[in-house]
Design an enzyme around this catalytic site. Structure first.
Site, PDB file in Angstrom:
ATOM      1  N   ASN A 160      81.056 -27.610  -5.878  1.00 53.84           N
ATOM      2  CA  ASN A 160      82.115 -27.218  -4.936  1.00 53.84           C
ATOM      3  C   ASN A 160      81.583 -27.104  -3.509  1.00 53.84           C
ATOM      4  OD1 ASN A 160      80.664 -24.911  -5.613  1.00 53.84           O
ATOM      5  ND2 ASN A 160      82.421 -23.552  -5.471  1.00 53.84           N
ATOM      6  N   ASP A 212      74.961 -17.550 -11.356  1.00 55.04           N
ATOM      7  CA  ASP A 212      76.136 -17.850 -10.532  1.00 55.04           C
ATOM      8  C   ASP A 212      75.882 -17.410  -9.079  1.00 55.04           C
ATOM      9  OD1 ASP A 212      78.608 -18.672  -9.664  1.00 55.04           O
ATOM     10  OD2 ASP A 212      79.742 -17.106 -10.696  1.00 55.04           O
ATOM     11  N   HIS A 232      77.633 -15.813   0.399  1.00 55.81           N
ATOM     12  CA  HIS A 232      78.667 -15.776   1.431  1.00 55.81           C
ATOM     13  C   HIS A 232      78.105 -14.991   2.618  1.00 55.81           C
ATOM     14  CE1 HIS A 232      81.923 -17.588  -0.803  1.00 55.81           C
ATOM     15  NE2 HIS A 232      81.740 -16.754  -1.804  1.00 55.81           N
ATOM     16  N   ASP A 292      83.742 -25.953 -11.383  1.00 52.85           N
ATOM     17  CA  ASP A 292      83.524 -24.505 -11.234  1.00 52.85           C
ATOM     18  C   ASP A 292      84.092 -23.938  -9.936  1.00 52.85           C
ATOM     19  OD1 ASP A 292      82.286 -22.003 -12.206  1.00 52.85           O
ATOM     20  OD2 ASP A 292      81.211 -22.166 -10.311  1.00 52.85           O
ATOM     21  N   ASN A 294      84.291 -13.699  -9.257  1.00 52.71           N
ATOM     22  CA  ASN A 294      85.061 -14.327 -10.335  1.00 52.71           C
ATOM     23  C   ASN A 294      84.109 -14.847 -11.387  1.00 52.71           C
ATOM     24  OD1 ASN A 294      87.671 -13.941  -9.496  1.00 52.71           O
ATOM     25  ND2 ASN A 294      87.840 -15.926  -8.488  1.00 52.71           N
ATOM     26  N   HIS A 299      79.707 -18.281 -16.956  1.00 59.13           N
ATOM     27  CA  HIS A 299      79.853 -16.832 -16.689  1.00 59.13           C
ATOM     28  C   HIS A 299      80.823 -16.103 -17.612  1.00 59.13           C
ATOM     29  CE1 HIS A 299      83.122 -18.640 -14.464  1.00 59.13           C
ATOM     30  NE2 HIS A 299      82.383 -18.962 -13.415  1.00 59.13           N
ATOM     31  N   ARG A 313      75.801 -24.418  -1.438  1.00 58.74           N
ATOM     32  CA  ARG A 313      76.686 -24.590  -0.271  1.00 58.74           C
ATOM     33  C   ARG A 313      76.316 -25.765   0.619  1.00 58.74           C
ATOM     34  NH1 ARG A 313      80.042 -21.424  -2.915  1.00 58.74           N
ATOM     35  NH2 ARG A 313      79.603 -19.193  -2.782  1.00 58.74           N
ATOM     36  N   HIS A 351      85.002 -23.163 -16.038  1.00 64.18           N
ATOM     37  CA  HIS A 351      85.284 -21.886 -15.393  1.00 64.18           C
ATOM     38  C   HIS A 351      86.612 -21.439 -16.010  1.00 64.18           C
ATOM     39  CE1 HIS A 351      85.735 -19.310 -11.596  1.00 64.18           C
ATOM     40  NE2 HIS A 351      86.920 -19.231 -12.168  1.00 64.18           N
TER      41      HIS A 351
END
Lengths: 429, 318
Positions: free
Chosen positions: A95, A306, A310, A153, A279, A233, A65, A180
């Site tokens: 990302n 993965d 959060h 991803d 996901n 994944h 992040r 992904h």
């Protein structure tokens, strides 16, 4: 600090080693591996009797992040979580905000990681600019800056022609593309797997075909282009079958599976615990059985967490509104030891899937105890049973569906480039 | 009617869905609802049973029937009832559900009634708040007061639900009413048949609930004691689940010919709001066997019973 790790069970899949031995670390490198070695002067001796001495673990799929969402995790806190979990190498997905689609972002990530110095951070670059799935990112320059793979991803590379061009172009840099695999037209508006559990919970689900159909199509494009393709994944029995067939065809395909897809089913979502919203979604028991078997037989090359932090802002909400993802770095070893305990795979295979396997997927020069290699070493106590308490994690986030689980063991000592970065029991002081 | 004090072993602290709700608890609710139904037939429709109790309805999704029904239920029992909706609450200002609910709880209500578009929203609050939570509809998941009022209506007409054949037809995928009724009806001994186009049938209904599933409604309606039609939830549907209204009405609407397949004494139900001419033909909706408005009347009685039980007050009905 020079170290003499004495009388552990040394498991080094790259050198096909599994025997009681000593490992001596000098000047940041593996100096010697063998029985009854002499302690170099000044080295700290660690008694590893009953413990497993393995190459530093490798996780090729994490989200730190940073930059952009540092309140969830940043590179220093993510690397601290990695070290605590026994990982010495992690590969970070692009990302972020801004997206890692240009070398200035890669450079900044690497600088942050070097400063923290707790584990090796290898960035993964974007396939397409801003992960929009349209124009290719500057893949060559990302490679030059240090990216070890490309991926969008979180988003699939959905447009078949974009996927084709990316796989073709990446060949020039020998970069694997990490997909992904999720057909967005089948997953739109869903928040779990489509099955009896979703029916019970009254939540919209995505079917197996969402993942399987995407991979089936992709594999034909891999056959067309010869590009290296890695399934992120992997979560379904159908995807296992497709990857197994693709490998039999000789396609350049590899795959990873997460600890949560090895342990949890969609039934876990029925209590609306948002840490089970992820996901790809948690699937059915038949899928769990299939990915376990595929991990054991080598169809699946690697375990990858993965790790997706959060905060309570994204997770302390209604299930359908929660951001998908869960954290995994600090529970991975324990959950994989649990698989060993359950007889799903043996310990050397488990170690291989967390070291050599992931390193080979992305051609990383790590994950071995070869003499002269950087001294990345993880000491695991397979009998140190513990209870998961996410509040004690190094990660900034707490979105862990395994809270309260009893796990059979964990990493007690992590050495990165010869430095002790995690020492649970103060073995070296 | 006098207040007999705290309840006996009524097994529920919250009403989140019908999963795991014991038959005895359902019967307790229905028995009390039968008694409450009398109050609404009196010239003075008010008793002091819940004087001093506070009920908040928080509706984050539109509703006419359920909300009016809960409000009237509270008022007829003399509770203080406050109504909040998405458009008038702080959701508009971006406050999270949890923060809104915590603030409401800080004002010490006895019962919070929640309607929300997200399945599990009431469970989420029940885990975090101290007051009783009544689910007034959460996404596709559950609408327990509707299931209970449906059971009360059926019981009134049929005496018992044991062995009854109940057909539930239409948009089952998006229906919290269907999910909740399947569970409640079976708990009370009825057998359930579900029918509708496969695009509106959730996977695993048979294995999950032990119902029979039919692709066309004729097979489900034939010989049924109760026919429950579901509203086509156009607002929840995504993508093309059926070609158009005309075709849906033609193949899946309950018209007089299809209704005639049910037992001669079968009752016809619909949770409302109806799409007249779509899932139900007006001749059936307004026909002799229709109990659709009785369902609404029973709704108030069932909700009065629920408010008493969840406020911890057990009236002696006399």
């Amino acid at each position: 600090m020079d170290l003499h790790l004495r009388r552990g069970r040394v498991i080094d899949p790259a050198n096909e080693l599994d025997e009681p031995a000593d490992v001596v670390i000098r000047d940041g490198r593996i100096d010697r591996v063998g029985r009854d070695l002499a302690t170099p002067s000044g080295a700290v001796v660690v008694d590893c009797d009953g413990m497993v001495v393995a190459p530093g673990l490798v996780d090729i799929h994490v989200h730190f992040r940073d930059p952009g969402f540092e309140y969830k995790e940043d590179i220093p806190s993510g690397l601290a979580a990695a070290a605590a979990g026994g990982f010495t190498t992690v590969c970070g997905m692009p990302n972020t905000k801004p997206v890692n689609d240009q070398r200035t972002v890669t450079d900044r990530m690497l600088a942050r990681a070097r400063e923290a110095g707790l584990a090796r951070y290898l960035p993964i670059g974007a396939v397409t600019k801003k992960l929009e799935g349209k124009e290719l990112a500057e893949i060559g320059e990302l490679h030059e800056a240090g990216c070890v793979a490309i991926s969008d991803d979180g988003m699939p590379v959905w447009d078949a022609s974009v996927l084709r061009r990316a796989l073709e172009y990446a060949r020039g840099f020998d970069l694997p593309l990490i997909q992904h695999a999720e057909d967005p037209t089948l997953s739109q508006g869903t928040c779990m797997h489509e099955g009896p559990a979703a029916t019970r919970a009254g939540l919209p689900g995505q079917p197996h075909a969402c993942e399987d159909g995407m991979i089936a199509r992709d594999l034909e494009i891999v056959a067309l282009t010869g590009g290296r393709y890695h399934v992120a994944h992997l979560s379904t029995a159908g995807a296992v079958r497709l990857v197994r067939d693709a490998k039999a065809r000789g396609l350049p395909v590899t795959a990873e599976v997460t600890p949560h897809h090895l342990h949890l089913t969609d039934a876990a979502c029925c209590g609306y615990d948002t840490s089970t919203r992820v996901n790809p979604p948690l699937r059915e028991q038949s899928d769990v059985d299939a990915v376990r078997a595929a991990l054991a037989d080598g169809t699946i090359d690697a375990i990858a967490t993965d790790h997706a932090p959060h905060s309570s802002i994204e997770k302390d909400v209604e299930f359908a509104y929660a951001s998908p993802g869960l954290i995994g770095l600090e529970t991975s070893v324990g959950l994989i030891l649990k698989l060993v305990e359950e007889g799903v795979l043996d310990l050397p295979t488990a170690i291989a899937r967390m070291t050599l396997g992931p390193a080979r997927c992305l051609s990383l020069d790590v994950g071995t105890l070869s003499v002269g290699a950087p001294a990345d070493v993880t000491v695991v106590d397979p009998t140190d049973a513990w209870k998961v308490d996410a509040n004690a994690f190094r990660s900034k986030s707490r979105n862990c569906p395994f809270q309260g689980w009893e796990l059979p063991g964990r990493a007690v000592l992590t050495v990165f480039e010869g430095r002790v970065v995690h020492d649970l029991r103060k073995l070296t002081t | 009617m006098s207040v007999a004090g705290e309840t006996r072993a009524f097994g529920l602290r919250h009403l989140l869905g019908m999963e795991g709700v014991a038959r005895e608890d359902i019967v307790t609710i229905l028995d009390l609802a039968d008694a409450m139904a009398q109050i609404s037939e009196r010239p003075i429709k008010k008793v002091p049973t819940l004087r001093g109790k506070t009920v908040i309805t928080l509706f984050a999704e539109p509703s006419t029937r359920t909300r009016a029904s809960f409000e009237l239920a509270g008022k007829r029992l003399s509770a203080e009832v406050i109504n909040l909706s998405a458009s008038t609450s702080s959701f508009q200002k971006g406050e999270s559900l949890l923060d809104t609910a915590r603030n409401l709880e800080a004002m010490r209500p006895d019962i919070l009634i929640l309607r929300h578009s997200a399945a599990g929203a009431p469970h989420f609050l029940a885990d975090r708040l101290g007051c009783a939570i009544l689910n007034a509809g959460d996404g596709w998941h559950a609408h327990p007061s509707q299931a209970l009022l449906d059971c009360a209506t059926i019981r009134k007409h049929k005496g018992s639900l044991d062995g009854l054949e109940v057909a539930i037809c239409g948009d089952i995928r998006h229906s919290r009413v269907a999910r909740c009724n399947v569970i409640a009806l079976q708990t009370l001994g009825a057998k359930v048949r579900c029918a509708g186009p496969r695009t509106m049938m959730p996977v695993g209904m048979e294995e999950q609930y032990g119902v029979t599933v039919h692709d066309r409604i004729e097979a489900a309606v034939e010989g049924a004691d109760v026919v429950m039609m579901l509203r086509l939830q156009l607002e929840r549907q995504r993508g093309a689940l059926f070609p158009n209204a005309r075709e849906y009405a033609r193949f899946y609407g309950l018209n007089p010919a299809r209704a005639a397949l049910a037992k001669p004494d079968a009752i016809i139900m619909h949770p409302g709001p109806m799409n007249r001419g779509l899932e139900i033909d007006p001749a059936v909706a307004d026909g002799e066997r229709s109990v659709i408005l009785e369902q609404v009347t029973y709704g108030v009685a069932v909700r009065m019973a629920l408010l008493c039980l969840f406020a911890g007050v057990r009236p002696e009905v006399g």
